[in-house]
Structure formats: C-alpha cells, structure tokens
Design an enzyme around this catalytic site. Sequence first.
Site, PDB file in Angstrom:
ATOM      1  N   GLU A  18     -21.852  61.527 108.032  1.00 25.83           N
ATOM      2  CA  GLU A  18     -22.466  62.791 108.445  1.00 25.83           C
ATOM      3  C   GLU A  18     -22.787  62.741 109.944  1.00 25.83           C
ATOM      4  O   GLU A  18     -23.357  61.763 110.435  1.00 25.83           O
ATOM      5  CB  GLU A  18     -23.759  63.046 107.669  1.00 25.83           C
ATOM      6  CG  GLU A  18     -24.405  64.359 108.108  1.00 25.83           C
ATOM      7  CD  GLU A  18     -25.759  64.626 107.459  1.00 25.83           C
ATOM      8  OE1 GLU A  18     -25.812  64.759 106.233  1.00 25.83           O
ATOM      9  OE2 GLU A  18     -26.750  64.684 108.205  1.00 25.83           O
ATOM     10  N   GLY A 107     -31.181  75.352 102.790  1.00 28.03           N
ATOM     11  CA  GLY A 107     -31.818  75.162 104.091  1.00 28.03           C
ATOM     12  C   GLY A 107     -33.325  75.225 103.930  1.00 28.03           C
ATOM     13  O   GLY A 107     -33.841  75.721 102.924  1.00 28.03           O
ATOM     14  N   ASP A 108     -34.021  74.693 104.917  1.00 25.69           N
ATOM     15  CA  ASP A 108     -35.492  74.770 104.896  1.00 25.69           C
ATOM     16  C   ASP A 108     -35.917  76.203 105.170  1.00 25.69           C
ATOM     17  O   ASP A 108     -35.267  76.909 105.938  1.00 25.69           O
ATOM     18  CB  ASP A 108     -36.083  73.831 105.951  1.00 25.69           C
ATOM     19  CG  ASP A 108     -35.918  72.372 105.546  1.00 25.69           C
ATOM     20  OD1 ASP A 108     -35.913  72.097 104.321  1.00 25.69           O
ATOM     21  OD2 ASP A 108     -35.768  71.522 106.436  1.00 25.69           O
ATOM     22  N   TYR A 143     -31.988  65.009  95.436  1.00 25.76           N
ATOM     23  CA  TYR A 143     -33.152  64.319  96.034  1.00 25.76           C
ATOM     24  C   TYR A 143     -33.671  63.244  95.077  1.00 25.76           C
ATOM     25  O   TYR A 143     -34.403  63.558  94.121  1.00 25.76           O
ATOM     26  CB  TYR A 143     -34.246  65.355  96.352  1.00 25.76           C
ATOM     27  CG  TYR A 143     -33.717  66.433  97.284  1.00 25.76           C
ATOM     28  CD1 TYR A 143     -33.849  66.303  98.654  1.00 25.76           C
ATOM     29  CD2 TYR A 143     -33.036  67.545  96.777  1.00 25.76           C
ATOM     30  CE1 TYR A 143     -33.318  67.262  99.516  1.00 25.76           C
ATOM     31  CE2 TYR A 143     -32.494  68.510  97.624  1.00 25.76           C
ATOM     32  CZ  TYR A 143     -32.642  68.359  98.991  1.00 25.76           C
ATOM     33  OH  TYR A 143     -32.105  69.299  99.834  1.00 25.76           O
ATOM     34  N   LYS A 163     -27.670  74.434  89.518  1.00 24.61           N
ATOM     35  CA  LYS A 163     -26.873  74.510  90.761  1.00 24.61           C
ATOM     36  C   LYS A 163     -25.461  73.960  90.518  1.00 24.61           C
ATOM     37  O   LYS A 163     -24.481  74.555  90.943  1.00 24.61           O
ATOM     38  CB  LYS A 163     -27.615  73.721  91.854  1.00 24.61           C
ATOM     39  CG  LYS A 163     -26.981  73.716  93.202  1.00 24.61           C
ATOM     40  CD  LYS A 163     -27.975  73.351  94.331  1.00 24.61           C
ATOM     41  CE  LYS A 163     -28.447  71.914  94.369  1.00 24.61           C
ATOM     42  NZ  LYS A 163     -29.237  71.591  95.568  1.00 24.61           N
TER      43      LYS A 163
HETATM   44  P1  FAD Z   1     -32.076  74.293  96.607  1.00 22.21           P
HETATM   45  O1  FAD Z   1     -31.110  73.568  95.765  1.00 22.21           O
HETATM   46  O2  FAD Z   1     -32.046  75.784  96.589  1.00 22.21           O
HETATM   47  O3  FAD Z   1     -33.551  73.792  96.211  1.00 22.21           O
HETATM   48  C1  FAD Z   1     -34.671  74.096  97.026  1.00 22.21           C
HETATM   49  C2  FAD Z   1     -35.937  74.013  96.190  1.00 22.21           C
HETATM   50  O4  FAD Z   1     -35.952  75.104  95.268  1.00 22.21           O
HETATM   51  C3  FAD Z   1     -36.026  72.752  95.326  1.00 22.21           C
HETATM   52  O5  FAD Z   1     -37.382  72.373  95.273  1.00 22.21           O
HETATM   53  C4  FAD Z   1     -35.520  73.193  93.968  1.00 22.21           C
HETATM   54  O6  FAD Z   1     -36.063  72.432  92.904  1.00 22.21           O
HETATM   55  C5  FAD Z   1     -36.040  74.642  93.926  1.00 22.21           C
HETATM   56  N1  FAD Z   1     -35.202  75.534  93.122  1.00 22.21           N
HETATM   57  C6  FAD Z   1     -33.860  75.589  93.066  1.00 22.21           C
HETATM   58  N2  FAD Z   1     -33.456  76.568  92.251  1.00 22.21           N
HETATM   59  C7  FAD Z   1     -34.572  77.161  91.759  1.00 22.21           C
HETATM   60  C8  FAD Z   1     -34.831  78.230  90.878  1.00 22.21           C
HETATM   61  N3  FAD Z   1     -33.835  78.914  90.307  1.00 22.21           N
HETATM   62  N4  FAD Z   1     -36.139  78.564  90.595  1.00 22.21           N
HETATM   63  C9  FAD Z   1     -37.173  77.884  91.167  1.00 22.21           C
HETATM   64  N5  FAD Z   1     -36.982  76.855  92.027  1.00 22.21           N
HETATM   65  C10 FAD Z   1     -35.702  76.497  92.317  1.00 22.21           C
HETATM   66  N6  FAD Z   1     -30.604  71.276 106.068  1.00 22.21           N
HETATM   67  C11 FAD Z   1     -30.077  72.000 107.103  1.00 22.21           C
HETATM   68  O7  FAD Z   1     -30.747  72.895 107.634  1.00 22.21           O
HETATM   69  N7  FAD Z   1     -28.802  71.774 107.549  1.00 22.21           N
HETATM   70  C12 FAD Z   1     -28.012  70.823 106.995  1.00 22.21           C
HETATM   71  O8  FAD Z   1     -26.868  70.649 107.420  1.00 22.21           O
HETATM   72  C13 FAD Z   1     -28.526  70.029 105.923  1.00 22.21           C
HETATM   73  N8  FAD Z   1     -27.781  69.079 105.312  1.00 22.21           N
HETATM   74  C14 FAD Z   1     -28.289  68.384 104.236  1.00 22.21           C
HETATM   75  C15 FAD Z   1     -27.476  67.419 103.603  1.00 22.21           C
HETATM   76  C16 FAD Z   1     -27.945  66.696 102.510  1.00 22.21           C
HETATM   77  C17 FAD Z   1     -27.038  65.698 101.828  1.00 22.21           C
HETATM   78  C18 FAD Z   1     -29.275  66.913 102.050  1.00 22.21           C
HETATM   79  C19 FAD Z   1     -29.813  66.117 100.892  1.00 22.21           C
HETATM   80  C20 FAD Z   1     -30.082  67.859 102.654  1.00 22.21           C
HETATM   81  C21 FAD Z   1     -29.600  68.605 103.755  1.00 22.21           C
HETATM   82  N9  FAD Z   1     -30.382  69.582 104.398  1.00 22.21           N
HETATM   83  C22 FAD Z   1     -29.861  70.305 105.464  1.00 22.21           C
HETATM   84  C23 FAD Z   1     -31.770  69.833 103.977  1.00 22.21           C
HETATM   85  C24 FAD Z   1     -31.884  71.012 102.978  1.00 22.21           C
HETATM   86  O9  FAD Z   1     -31.435  72.212 103.577  1.00 22.21           O
HETATM   87  C25 FAD Z   1     -33.362  71.133 102.577  1.00 22.21           C
HETATM   88  O10 FAD Z   1     -33.768  70.018 101.843  1.00 22.21           O
HETATM   89  C26 FAD Z   1     -33.748  72.427 101.872  1.00 22.21           C
HETATM   90  O11 FAD Z   1     -35.183  72.508 101.860  1.00 22.21           O
HETATM   91  C27 FAD Z   1     -33.272  72.555 100.430  1.00 22.21           C
HETATM   92  O12 FAD Z   1     -31.939  72.828 100.362  1.00 22.21           O
HETATM   93  P2  FAD Z   1     -31.172  72.743  98.929  1.00 22.21           P
HETATM   94  O13 FAD Z   1     -29.785  73.169  99.169  1.00 22.21           O
HETATM   95  O14 FAD Z   1     -31.408  71.428  98.322  1.00 22.21           O
HETATM   96  O15 FAD Z   1     -31.985  73.891  98.147  1.00 22.21           O
END
Ligand code: FAD
Length: 281
Positions: A18, A107-108, A143, A163
Amino acid sequence: MKLKDIYTQKDKPKISFEVFPPKEVEGNEILYSELEVLRKYNPSFISLTWGAGGKNNNSTDLITRIKKSGFEVMPHFTCVSSSKEFVKNHITTLNKIGIQNILALRGDIPADKSQICGDFQYASELVEFLKSNSDLSIGVAGYPEGHIEAESIEQDIKNLKHKVSCGADVIFTQLFYDNDLFYKYTDKIRAAEITVPVVPGIMPVLSKKQIDRMTTLARITVPNELKSALEKYDNNNDIQKFGVEFACRQCENLIKNEIKGIHFYTLNKSKSICKILDNFI
Ligand code: FAD
C-alpha cells in the site's frame, strides 16, 4: 489479474504494497523510485490510498503511471463524500486505464459534516453499487480489533458479513501487532460463514510518532514487547531495526499459519519492507 483470482492460486503467499499519493507532485518521483525498489518482490498489486479525511481526490495520473509501469493497481475509494454520479464517472476512468480491482471503503466521517454526500452511508452500499455498475473485483476493509465506531467486534463482523455478501471478494485488515488477535478475528469470521480470503495488514514500526498516531486513530493493541522497545530506544534507527525484527517474526508466524497473502503498509518507504522481505525470498 483480479483479486478474486490472485488469492485462489495455490503457491506462496501473495505480497501487496500500500502506498499513498504524495502531498506534493515532486513526491511522485520519490514514490516511483521506491516502487522500482519494491518491484523485485513481484507484488501482486500496488494499492493506492484515497482522500484521507473524506475528501475526494484525483489520483488518476498516479494510477495510470503505476499501471503503465507494469504493476497491477488496486486503487482505494471512499464513498462518504461521493455521489453515485461521481462513482459512475470514476468507474469509467478506471476502465479506461485498465484497472481491474478496487478497495471499497466508507472513509472516516469528516469533521465538516457538509462534506457528507448522503448517497452512500456504509461501504456495503458502495460494494453493492460497484457490483451492479462495474466488473471490478472488490476488496473491503476488516478490523481485527473491531472498527473504532463499532460497539462490539461481534456487531462489526455482522456488518462485515453483510458488506461481503454485497459482492466483496477479499478482506484486507487494518494493521495489527499481535497475531493472536488476527487469528481470533479470522476464527470469528469463519464462524460467521464469511468465506472470502482475509489478508493481514502489516506495518513495520518506523517511529514512536507513527505508533502514537495509529493507535489514536484506530483500535490497535501495542504488545508489551513493542511498548518496552519504544521506551528503550530513543532514535528512529534503533526503532526501525527493532521494527524490522518484530515484523519479520509476525510475517514468519503468519506464513506458518498458511495465510493467503500479506498486505504491507509501506508509508511510501521501501527500506524496512525490503529488509523484511529479504528474509523470505
Ligand atoms: P464500513 O464498512 O462502512 O464500516 C464503518 C462502521 O460502520 C463500522 O463500525 C461498521 O461496523 C459500521 N457499519 C457498517 N455497516 C453498518 C450498518 N448497516 N448499520 C450500522 N453500522 C454499520 N480511509 C481513507 O480515507 N482512505 C483510504 O484509502 C483508506 N484505506 C484503508 C485501507 C484499509 C485496508 C483499511 C483497513 C482502512 C482504510 N481506510 C482508509 C480507513 C477507513 O476508511 C475507515 O476505517 C472508515 O472509518 C471505515 O471505513 P469502512 O470501509 O471500513 O466502513
């Protein structure tokens, strides 16, 4: 090659790196030269992060150049600030470049809520959208210690299952420093009948600052051995030397446990990664 085919091959674990788009354009040349150094390890792909902080960004030139230089690329994409139309246009761009894979993320949540678009609430919705509007093979984030917003690891895994069922082919994990937590996590994933490959994320320790930053942003346990080393060494050279040894042990143990691949968080620096991989090649 698509993610879904990369991890079904039955030879040694697949390596991926990465990297992130440098803030200044001048940083691009440094990134390309670091990637040239890493080429000898024959990575299955290079993954390129996307707009940390929820902002859309445009890395098309970077993706194009890395792809043209002969690497497979898995661009990341975060949907929290993106409209469906933007995603469709992005898919068209990726198709033109010949990209076959994407890491689909929420994303955050940005501090400035006006940046939230509202078309996608969770990464699962992006996965569903990509699945119906493209042929991209899709990776998602996992995670091992639970996502920072999740009320429990069980709830997080339920959301992960949804997901994946929307069309994800591979799970890439957040970095971790305690392999047992990764194994517990994969056991829970398999118990939840999620069957896609889970690829561990490894980030060698480079500095105290890096560890402090990572552990405030995410749930990441720092084992006592690592804590003591960070207290003992007061310069980055010693910390990095320890970081390489520690990551080597992590990788060795993961390989023994038959993982399908290792995803290295390189922070755009090849030195520690090369030292680790030279032990395994
Ligand atoms: P999600 O899968 O949507 O989950 C987010 C939260 O919502 C979790 O707590 C989950 O349990 C909860 N959730 C999911 N679905 C539901 C639902 N239906 N109802 C209620 N709660 C739900 N960030 C960046 O900005 N740019 C990057 O390039 C980037 N790359 C990353 C690469 C990796 C390998 C990892 C592990 C993380 C990366 N991140 C990146 C960080 C990531 O964007 C953050 O951790 C973000 O807060 C969550 O993204 P996610 O896709 O995991 O979200």
